[in-house]
Motif scaffolding. Structure first.
Motif, PDB file in Angstrom:
ATOM      1  N   LYS A  88       2.905  13.507  -3.693  1.00  0.00           N
ATOM      2  CA  LYS A  88       4.221  13.182  -4.262  1.00  0.00           C
ATOM      3  C   LYS A  88       4.912  12.025  -3.546  1.00  0.00           C
ATOM      4  CE  LYS A  88       5.297  17.664  -6.236  1.00  0.00           C
ATOM      5  NZ  LYS A  88       6.303  18.722  -6.333  1.00  0.00           N
ATOM      6  N   ASN A  89       4.139  11.165  -2.893  1.00  0.00           N
ATOM      7  CA  ASN A  89       4.701  10.017  -2.188  1.00  0.00           C
ATOM      8  C   ASN A  89       4.694   8.817  -3.137  1.00  0.00           C
ATOM      9  OD1 ASN A  89       5.026   7.660  -0.610  1.00  0.00           O
ATOM     10  ND2 ASN A  89       4.324   8.741   1.214  1.00  0.00           N
ATOM     11  N   PHE A  90       5.879   8.502  -3.657  1.00  0.00           N
ATOM     12  CA  PHE A  90       5.988   7.416  -4.635  1.00  0.00           C
ATOM     13  C   PHE A  90       5.686   6.048  -4.026  1.00  0.00           C
ATOM     14  CE2 PHE A  90       8.434  10.754  -6.739  1.00  0.00           C
ATOM     15  CZ  PHE A  90       7.949  10.658  -8.036  1.00  0.00           C
ATOM     16  N   ALA A  91       5.948   5.876  -2.748  1.00  0.00           N
ATOM     17  CA  ALA A  91       5.657   4.595  -2.099  1.00  0.00           C
ATOM     18  C   ALA A  91       4.148   4.336  -2.069  1.00  0.00           C
ATOM     19  CB  ALA A  91       6.231   4.567  -0.688  1.00  0.00           C
ATOM     20  N   LYS A  92       3.362   5.371  -1.789  1.00  0.00           N
ATOM     21  CA  LYS A  92       1.899   5.229  -1.803  1.00  0.00           C
ATOM     22  C   LYS A  92       1.401   4.930  -3.212  1.00  0.00           C
ATOM     23  CE  LYS A  92       0.627   8.281   2.037  1.00  0.00           C
ATOM     24  NZ  LYS A  92      -0.053   9.556   2.371  1.00  0.00           N
ATOM     25  N   LEU A  93       1.989   5.619  -4.188  1.00  0.00           N
ATOM     26  CA  LEU A  93       1.611   5.377  -5.577  1.00  0.00           C
ATOM     27  C   LEU A  93       1.884   3.928  -5.952  1.00  0.00           C
ATOM     28  CD1 LEU A  93       0.800   6.609  -8.432  1.00  0.00           C
ATOM     29  CD2 LEU A  93       3.268   6.705  -8.822  1.00  0.00           C
ATOM     30  N   ASP A  94       3.061   3.435  -5.594  1.00  0.00           N
ATOM     31  CA  ASP A  94       3.428   2.050  -5.915  1.00  0.00           C
ATOM     32  C   ASP A  94       2.489   1.071  -5.220  1.00  0.00           C
ATOM     33  OD1 ASP A  94       4.758  -0.169  -6.878  1.00  0.00           O
ATOM     34  OD2 ASP A  94       6.564   0.143  -5.695  1.00  0.00           O
ATOM     35  N   ALA A  95       2.172   1.338  -3.952  1.00  0.00           N
ATOM     36  CA  ALA A  95       1.292   0.441  -3.195  1.00  0.00           C
ATOM     37  C   ALA A  95      -0.122   0.402  -3.786  1.00  0.00           C
ATOM     38  CB  ALA A  95       1.232   0.878  -1.735  1.00  0.00           C
ATOM     39  N   ASN A  96      -0.630   1.543  -4.223  1.00  0.00           N
ATOM     40  CA  ASN A  96      -2.000   1.603  -4.739  1.00  0.00           C
ATOM     41  C   ASN A  96      -2.112   1.254  -6.221  1.00  0.00           C
ATOM     42  OD1 ASN A  96      -2.950   2.399  -2.249  1.00  0.00           O
ATOM     43  ND2 ASN A  96      -3.117   4.548  -2.780  1.00  0.00           N
ATOM     44  N   CYS A  97      -1.118   1.632  -7.008  1.00  0.00           N
ATOM     45  CA  CYS A  97      -1.241   1.538  -8.467  1.00  0.00           C
ATOM     46  C   CYS A  97      -0.272   0.562  -9.122  1.00  0.00           C
ATOM     47  CB  CYS A  97      -1.014   2.913  -9.088  1.00  0.00           C
ATOM     48  SG  CYS A  97      -2.135   4.191  -8.502  1.00  0.00           S
ATOM     49  N   ALA A  98       0.664   0.030  -8.361  1.00  0.00           N
ATOM     50  CA  ALA A  98       1.685  -0.874  -8.912  1.00  0.00           C
ATOM     51  C   ALA A  98       2.503  -0.184 -10.010  1.00  0.00           C
ATOM     52  CB  ALA A  98       1.059  -2.169  -9.419  1.00  0.00           C
TER      53      ALA A  98
ATOM     54  N   GLN B 243     -16.146   1.411 -11.624  1.00  0.00           N
ATOM     55  CA  GLN B 243     -17.518   1.471 -11.108  1.00  0.00           C
ATOM     56  C   GLN B 243     -17.695   0.632  -9.852  1.00  0.00           C
ATOM     57  OE1 GLN B 243     -19.725   0.337 -14.654  1.00  0.00           O
ATOM     58  NE2 GLN B 243     -19.997   2.472 -15.252  1.00  0.00           N
ATOM     59  N   CYS B 244     -16.961  -0.478  -9.753  1.00  0.00           N
ATOM     60  CA  CYS B 244     -17.077  -1.363  -8.591  1.00  0.00           C
ATOM     61  C   CYS B 244     -16.127  -0.982  -7.463  1.00  0.00           C
ATOM     62  CB  CYS B 244     -16.801  -2.811  -8.998  1.00  0.00           C
ATOM     63  SG  CYS B 244     -18.052  -3.491 -10.095  1.00  0.00           S
ATOM     64  N   GLY B 245     -15.189  -0.074  -7.725  1.00  0.00           N
ATOM     65  CA  GLY B 245     -14.205   0.290  -6.710  1.00  0.00           C
ATOM     66  C   GLY B 245     -13.196  -0.818  -6.454  1.00  0.00           C
ATOM     67  N   ASP B 246     -12.923  -1.632  -7.489  1.00  0.00           N
ATOM     68  CA  ASP B 246     -11.975  -2.741  -7.338  1.00  0.00           C
ATOM     69  C   ASP B 246     -10.588  -2.228  -6.977  1.00  0.00           C
ATOM     70  OD1 ASP B 246     -14.025  -4.407  -8.118  1.00  0.00           O
ATOM     71  OD2 ASP B 246     -13.212  -4.815 -10.111  1.00  0.00           O
ATOM     72  N   ASP B 247      -9.858  -3.034  -6.192  1.00  0.00           N
ATOM     73  CA  ASP B 247      -8.456  -2.700  -5.934  1.00  0.00           C
ATOM     74  C   ASP B 247      -7.608  -3.316  -7.035  1.00  0.00           C
ATOM     75  OD1 ASP B 247      -8.065  -5.411  -5.352  1.00  0.00           O
ATOM     76  OD2 ASP B 247      -8.041  -5.105  -3.190  1.00  0.00           O
ATOM     77  N   MET B 248      -6.302  -3.080  -6.975  1.00  0.00           N
ATOM     78  CA  MET B 248      -5.415  -3.537  -8.048  1.00  0.00           C
ATOM     79  C   MET B 248      -5.398  -5.057  -8.168  1.00  0.00           C
ATOM     80  SD  MET B 248      -4.473  -0.943  -9.674  1.00  0.00           S
ATOM     81  CE  MET B 248      -3.310  -1.706 -10.769  1.00  0.00           C
ATOM     82  N   ASN B 249      -5.490  -5.767  -7.060  1.00  0.00           N
ATOM     83  CA  ASN B 249      -5.467  -7.231  -7.127  1.00  0.00           C
ATOM     84  C   ASN B 249      -6.651  -7.774  -7.916  1.00  0.00           C
ATOM     85  OD1 ASN B 249      -3.063  -7.560  -5.667  1.00  0.00           O
ATOM     86  ND2 ASN B 249      -4.162  -7.440  -3.732  1.00  0.00           N
TER      87      ASN B 249
END
Length: 154
Positions: free
Chosen positions: A62-72, A134-140
Motif C-alpha cells: 500500500k505504498n503509493f510512492a513505490k507504485l508511482d516510482a515503479n509504474c508511473a 518477457q524482457c523485464g523492461d523497466d518503465m523508461n
C-alpha cells in the motif's frame, strides 16, 4: 502465446494500435439450459479493482510512492481506480503490469477483465506490453518503445 520480440514488433503488420477500438458491437448470447451467463462489464470492472488492490498490497504494501516510482501511476489516480470513480484504461493496466513485473499470464487476466484480451498478433500495443514483460523492461524502456511506435500512453 509465443515469444514476442522487438524484431517481431518492428516487422509485423498489426491490424490496430491496440489503444483505440471501435465501439463494441452488441453480442447476443443464447444460453443453453444449465449454462451460466458470462460476467458483464460491471462485474469484470469490480473484479479488476479487487485484483489491482490485492496486487498493490502484495507488491507495494500500500505504498503509493513505490507504485508511482515503479509504474508511473500517481497516488490520486490509483485511489480513483480503486474507488471506481475513474475508468481503468488499457494504458493504466499496462503501466501497472510492466512496472510491477507481473507475468504474462497475470497481465493477460487483468487485460481481459479491463475489456480487451492481449492479442499480440493483431494489436501493436499488446505486443509491446508482452515484449516488455518477457524482457523485464523497466518503465523508461517501455515508454521509449511506445514513443518509438507513436503510442501516447502518458
Amino acid at each position: 502465446m509465443f515469444k514476442i520480440t522487438k524484431d517481431f514488433i518492428k516487422n509485423h503488420k498489426f491490424e490496430s494500435d491496440g489503444l483505440n477500438f471501435p465501439d463494441d458491437e452488441e453480442i447476443y448470447f443464447r444460453p443453453r439450459k444449465g449454462m451460466k451467463l458470462p460476467p458483464n462489464a460491471a462485474e469484470n470492472f469490480t473484479t479488476l479493482k479487487i485484483k489491482l488492490l490485492e496486487l498493490f498490497e502484495k507488491h507495494y504494501e500500500k505504498n503509493f510512492a513505490k507504485l508511482d516510482a515503479n509504474c508511473a501511476i500517481h497516488e490520486d489516480i490509483m485511489r480513483k481506480y480503486l474507488k471506481g470513480t475513474r475508468k481503468i484504461t488499457r494504458e493504466a493496466v499496462a503501466k501497472f503490469c510492466v512496472g510491477t513485473k507481473l507475468t504474462v499470464e497475470e497481465s493477460a487476466e487483468l487485460f481481459t477483465l479491463q475489456g480487451h484480451s492481449l492479442e499480440t498478433e493483431t494489436q501493436l500495443f499488446d505486443a509491446i506490453v508482452v515484449d516488455a514483460l518477457q524482457c523485464g523492461d523497466d518503465m523508461n524502456i517501455f515508454f521509449d518503445t511506445c514513443q518509438e511506435y507513436k503510442l501516447d500512453i502518458f
